[in-house]
Design an enzyme around this catalytic site. Structure first.
Site, PDB file in Angstrom:
ATOM      1  N   GLU A 192       8.768-119.629  26.607  1.00 14.58           N
ATOM      2  CA  GLU A 192       8.613-120.553  27.727  1.00 14.58           C
ATOM      3  C   GLU A 192       7.334-120.210  28.483  1.00 14.58           C
ATOM      4  O   GLU A 192       6.793-119.101  28.356  1.00 14.58           O
ATOM      5  CB  GLU A 192       9.810-120.429  28.682  1.00 14.58           C
ATOM      6  CG  GLU A 192      11.134-120.840  28.079  1.00 14.58           C
ATOM      7  CD  GLU A 192      11.114-122.285  27.587  1.00 14.58           C
ATOM      8  OE1 GLU A 192      10.898-123.198  28.396  1.00 14.58           O
ATOM      9  OE2 GLU A 192      11.310-122.498  26.382  1.00 14.58           O
ATOM     10  N   LYS A 207      20.983-123.510  27.306  1.00  9.82           N
ATOM     11  CA  LYS A 207      21.338-124.257  26.094  1.00  9.82           C
ATOM     12  C   LYS A 207      22.841-124.175  25.838  1.00  9.82           C
ATOM     13  O   LYS A 207      23.464-125.151  25.421  1.00  9.82           O
ATOM     14  CB  LYS A 207      20.558-123.701  24.907  1.00  9.82           C
ATOM     15  CG  LYS A 207      19.054-123.940  25.034  1.00  9.82           C
ATOM     16  CD  LYS A 207      18.292-123.086  24.041  1.00  9.82           C
ATOM     17  CE  LYS A 207      16.800-123.343  24.098  1.00  9.82           C
ATOM     18  NZ  LYS A 207      16.013-122.354  23.355  1.00  9.82           N
TER      19      LYS A 207
HETATM   20  P1  NAP Z   1       3.658-126.261  27.798  1.00  9.31           P
HETATM   21  O1  NAP Z   1       2.967-125.882  26.535  1.00  9.31           O
HETATM   22  O2  NAP Z   1       3.521-125.384  28.984  1.00  9.31           O
HETATM   23  O3  NAP Z   1       3.183-127.749  28.162  1.00  9.31           O
HETATM   24  C1  NAP Z   1       3.501-128.369  29.364  1.00  9.31           C
HETATM   25  C2  NAP Z   1       2.664-129.636  29.491  1.00  9.31           C
HETATM   26  O4  NAP Z   1       3.063-130.354  30.651  1.00  9.31           O
HETATM   27  C3  NAP Z   1       1.164-129.373  29.636  1.00  9.31           C
HETATM   28  O5  NAP Z   1       0.423-130.359  28.971  1.00  9.31           O
HETATM   29  C4  NAP Z   1       0.936-129.492  31.162  1.00  9.31           C
HETATM   30  O6  NAP Z   1      -0.355-129.944  31.505  1.00  9.31           O
HETATM   31  C5  NAP Z   1       1.947-130.544  31.521  1.00  9.31           C
HETATM   32  N1  NAP Z   1       2.406-130.404  32.889  1.00  9.31           N
HETATM   33  C6  NAP Z   1       3.157-129.388  33.400  1.00  9.31           C
HETATM   34  N2  NAP Z   1       3.387-129.604  34.710  1.00  9.31           N
HETATM   35  C7  NAP Z   1       2.792-130.768  35.013  1.00  9.31           C
HETATM   36  C8  NAP Z   1       2.658-131.521  36.206  1.00  9.31           C
HETATM   37  N3  NAP Z   1       3.200-131.106  37.366  1.00  9.31           N
HETATM   38  N4  NAP Z   1       1.963-132.698  36.166  1.00  9.31           N
HETATM   39  C9  NAP Z   1       1.422-133.125  35.016  1.00  9.31           C
HETATM   40  N5  NAP Z   1       1.511-132.435  33.840  1.00  9.31           N
HETATM   41  C10 NAP Z   1       2.167-131.292  33.849  1.00  9.31           C
HETATM   42  O7  NAP Z   1       5.240-126.404  27.538  1.00  9.31           O
HETATM   43  P2  NAP Z   1       5.977-126.632  26.149  1.00  9.31           P
HETATM   44  O8  NAP Z   1       6.161-125.332  25.455  1.00  9.31           O
HETATM   45  O9  NAP Z   1       5.361-127.758  25.432  1.00  9.31           O
HETATM   46  O10 NAP Z   1       7.452-127.021  26.678  1.00  9.31           O
HETATM   47  C11 NAP Z   1       7.693-128.282  27.235  1.00  9.31           C
HETATM   48  C12 NAP Z   1       9.200-128.459  27.410  1.00  9.31           C
HETATM   49  O11 NAP Z   1       9.833-128.377  26.149  1.00  9.31           O
HETATM   50  C13 NAP Z   1       9.872-127.420  28.297  1.00  9.31           C
HETATM   51  O12 NAP Z   1      10.920-128.028  29.004  1.00  9.31           O
HETATM   52  C14 NAP Z   1      10.429-126.437  27.286  1.00  9.31           C
HETATM   53  O13 NAP Z   1      11.554-125.731  27.767  1.00  9.31           O
HETATM   54  C15 NAP Z   1      10.853-127.369  26.182  1.00  9.31           C
HETATM   55  N6  NAP Z   1      10.928-126.776  24.858  1.00  9.31           N
HETATM   56  C16 NAP Z   1       9.892-126.055  24.381  1.00  9.31           C
HETATM   57  C17 NAP Z   1       9.991-125.517  23.091  1.00  9.31           C
HETATM   58  C18 NAP Z   1       8.883-124.708  22.490  1.00  9.31           C
HETATM   59  O14 NAP Z   1       9.058-124.190  21.384  1.00  9.31           O
HETATM   60  N7  NAP Z   1       7.738-124.562  23.139  1.00  9.31           N
HETATM   61  C19 NAP Z   1      11.136-125.745  22.334  1.00  9.31           C
HETATM   62  C20 NAP Z   1      12.182-126.521  22.876  1.00  9.31           C
HETATM   63  C21 NAP Z   1      12.063-127.039  24.140  1.00  9.31           C
HETATM   64  P3  NAP Z   1      -1.676-129.056  31.183  1.00  9.31           P
HETATM   65  O15 NAP Z   1      -1.790-129.096  29.687  1.00  9.31           O
HETATM   66  O16 NAP Z   1      -2.799-129.736  31.863  1.00  9.31           O
HETATM   67  O17 NAP Z   1      -1.357-127.687  31.702  1.00  9.31           O
HETATM   68  N1  HSE Z   2      11.396-120.589  24.521  1.00  8.60           N
HETATM   69  C1  HSE Z   2      12.380-121.230  23.702  1.00  8.60           C
HETATM   70  C2  HSE Z   2      12.793-120.309  22.581  1.00  8.60           C
HETATM   71  C3  HSE Z   2      11.807-122.502  23.148  1.00  8.60           C
HETATM   72  O1  HSE Z   2      12.135-119.293  22.364  1.00  8.60           O
HETATM   73  O2  HSE Z   2      13.788-120.585  21.948  1.00  8.60           O
HETATM   74  C4  HSE Z   2      12.846-123.329  22.441  1.00  8.60           C
HETATM   75  O3  HSE Z   2      13.748-123.876  23.341  1.00  8.60           O
END
Ligand code: NAP
Ligand code: HSE
Length: 440
Positions: A192, A207
């Site tokens: 995260e 989850k």
């Molecule tokens: P991330 O890489 O940190 O990306 C977040 C994105 O949202 C970035 O593009 C950011 O903009 C934008 N953002 C954040 N706050 C904002 C705001 N206030 N206004 C406008 N844009 C904003 O996060 P991620 O890993 O993709 O995760 C996204 C979601 O998916 C989370 O809820 C996470 O728990 C969930 N998730 C992630 C994974 C995983 O494997 N990564 C798996 C399952 C679920 P900038 O690019 O300009 O910073």
């Molecule tokens: N941070 C989370 C993980 C992303 O490691 O499982 C998927 O929800």
């Protein structure tokens, strides 16, 4: 008819969604039955350098170009966090847009409000990616196992911690601390934005809250789960786990006892038998084992985190949402909780009964073993196995490991508080839950 999709966020997951939708546009449109187009994504910083640069003009920093835009029918929230994600999703639903989200933190804390709003406005709110990455566990619970009363759900629900625990298990030198592995998990895009949520168990507990809601119709809080993370595990715990025939996993569990009683939900580092299916889940993979009264055991395993696997689940939801949206008849939303087991039907933390692994560091002196076993005995805890390691002059510190028979967690914790007052203890005592799955 056309379905236009707008995203809130273009980070790890958002870039993955764009990769699939731009790369497979025609195929996805065929599956939906009409053109499906990803048209806009909102970011915080337009000037940021991006590993996966999107087409010119695709990004905006104004959420209102997506939310409430009458040309966009499906809003995909992959920005994470509580605000502004919550307000933007509410506004999208109220504007008549369908929503897909991967945000377990938001659903676990504000799910009721969001699902009620979706139902009130006859909109879809889908969240497959919020539970176990690429694994279609939400669909399995909602649809495939709909005929079943669910007995138990066991899972490995966090990719980052499974990746770290797997490396610590395989590290035969038992010398690399978890922090070194966490850095690698972050670099691979599993963690995260704030990795504390991964390593302290909060992410997996969120989850588990969602899976419990779907499986049992009750909505526990993360506090009911009382998550325990992996930060206190030490290399020695892995050495002894191996010797005793176990593997340490961050195990999520919701279990309704066969003989009746209250629903037990817990999320803890747990020693599980090496031969159990969940023990072999490697790297950042997730897995879920569901026991239904008619179906028996179902085992699902797959990538639990990362750009493309998570995007796979998000795009699956987009396709479903676009199909349902096209009919104008929203699917019956299973409410997240509040129709089944009531909150008082959840076993209070500390009442769980399992075996326990206890690792004491004590001075090797006469009477120490009997003092510890005496304390455990007074708390009704029976010892199944004892190992003493380390040798030196009398009085030197040694490691004393005990495996208990089944005991209530609260009793073990009270016994350990009493034992901590013994002069012979030279360091804090480690306790790890042991799950043999015998009565589950
Ligand atoms: P991330 O890489 O940190 O990306 C977040 C994105 O949202 C970035 O593009 C950011 O903009 C934008 N953002 C954040 N706050 C904002 C705001 N206030 N206004 C406008 N844009 C904003 O996060 P991620 O890993 O993709 O995760 C996204 C979601 O998916 C989370 O809820 C996470 O728990 C969930 N998730 C992630 C994974 C995983 O494997 N990564 C798996 C399952 C679920 P900038 O690019 O300009 O910073
Ligand atoms: N941070 C989370 C993980 C992303 O490691 O499982 C998927 O929800």
């Amino acid at each position: 008819m056309v379905t236009n999709v707008g995203m809130l966020g273009y980070g790890t997951v958002g870039a993955g969604v764009a990769w699939i939708m731009f790369g497979q546009g025609e195929l996805l449109s065929q599956k939906v039955g009409h053109p499906l187009r990803l048209v806009k994504a909102v970011v915080r910083d337009l000037a940021a350098k991006r590993d996966n640069p999107p087409p010119l003009g695709f990004l905006t920093d104004d959420p209102l170009e997506v939310v409430g835009n009458p040309d966009i029918q499906v809003v995909v929230e992959v920005m994470g966090g509580i605000e502004p994600a919550r307000s933007l999703i509410l506004r999208a639903l109220e504007s008549g847009q369908h929503v897909v989200t991967a945000n377990k933190a938001l659903l676990a804390t504000h799910g009721r409000e969001l699902f009620d709003t979706a139902a009130a406005h006859g909109r879809e709110l889908n969240f497959e990616a919020a539970a176990a990455g690429a694994i279609p566990v939400i669909r399995t619970l909602k649809e495939g196992l709909a005929a079943n009363r669910i007995r138990s759900v066991f899972g490995i629900l966090n990719g980052t911690t499974n990746y770290i625990l797997d490396l610590m298990t395989k590290d035969r030198t038992h010398s690399v601390p978890y922090e070194a592995h966490l850095k690698a998990a972050q670099d691979l895009g599993y963690a995260e934005a704030d990795p504390t949520m991964d390593v302290d168990g909060t992410d997996a507990a969120q989850k588990l809250v969602l899976l419990t809601a779907l499986a049992y119709g009750t909505l526990p809080t993360v506090d009911d789960v009382r998550p325990e993370g992996i930060t206190r595990l030490e290399p020695l715990d892995f050495v002894f786990a191996d010797e005793l025939g176990y593997v340490i996993k961050l195990l999520a569990m919701a279990n309704l006892p066969k003989e009746g009683g209250r629903l037990e939900v817990r999320l803890k580092p747990t020693m599980i038998p090496k031969e159990h299916l969940l023990a072999g889940v490697p790297g950042a993979m997730n897995a879920v084992m569901i026991r239904g009264h008619a179906a028996g055991d179902i085992f699902l395993s797959g990538a639990g985190a990362g750009m493309r696997p998570t995007a796979s689940a998000v795009v699956g939801d987009i396709i479903d949402t676009a199909k349902v949206g096209a009919t104008g008849h929203p699917s019956a939303q299973p409410s997240l909780g509040w129709h089944g087991i009531k909150a008082e039907g959840i076993l209070p933390p500390g009442e769980s009964r399992t075996r326990h692994f206890l690792r004491f560091t004590v001075r090797d002196l006469p009477g120490v073993l009997s003092a510890i076993s005496g304390i455990l005995g007074r708390h009704g805890i029976s010892i199944a196995q004892v190992i003493q390691r380390g040798s030196g002059p009398e009085g030197a510190p040694v490691t004393l490991v005990m495996l208990t028979h089944t005991a209530k967690e609260k009793d073990v914790e009270e016994a350990l508080v009493e034992a901590s007052r013994l002069d012979a203890l030279t360091a804090g005592t480690r306790r790890v839950t042991v799950e043999d799955f015998g009565d589950k």
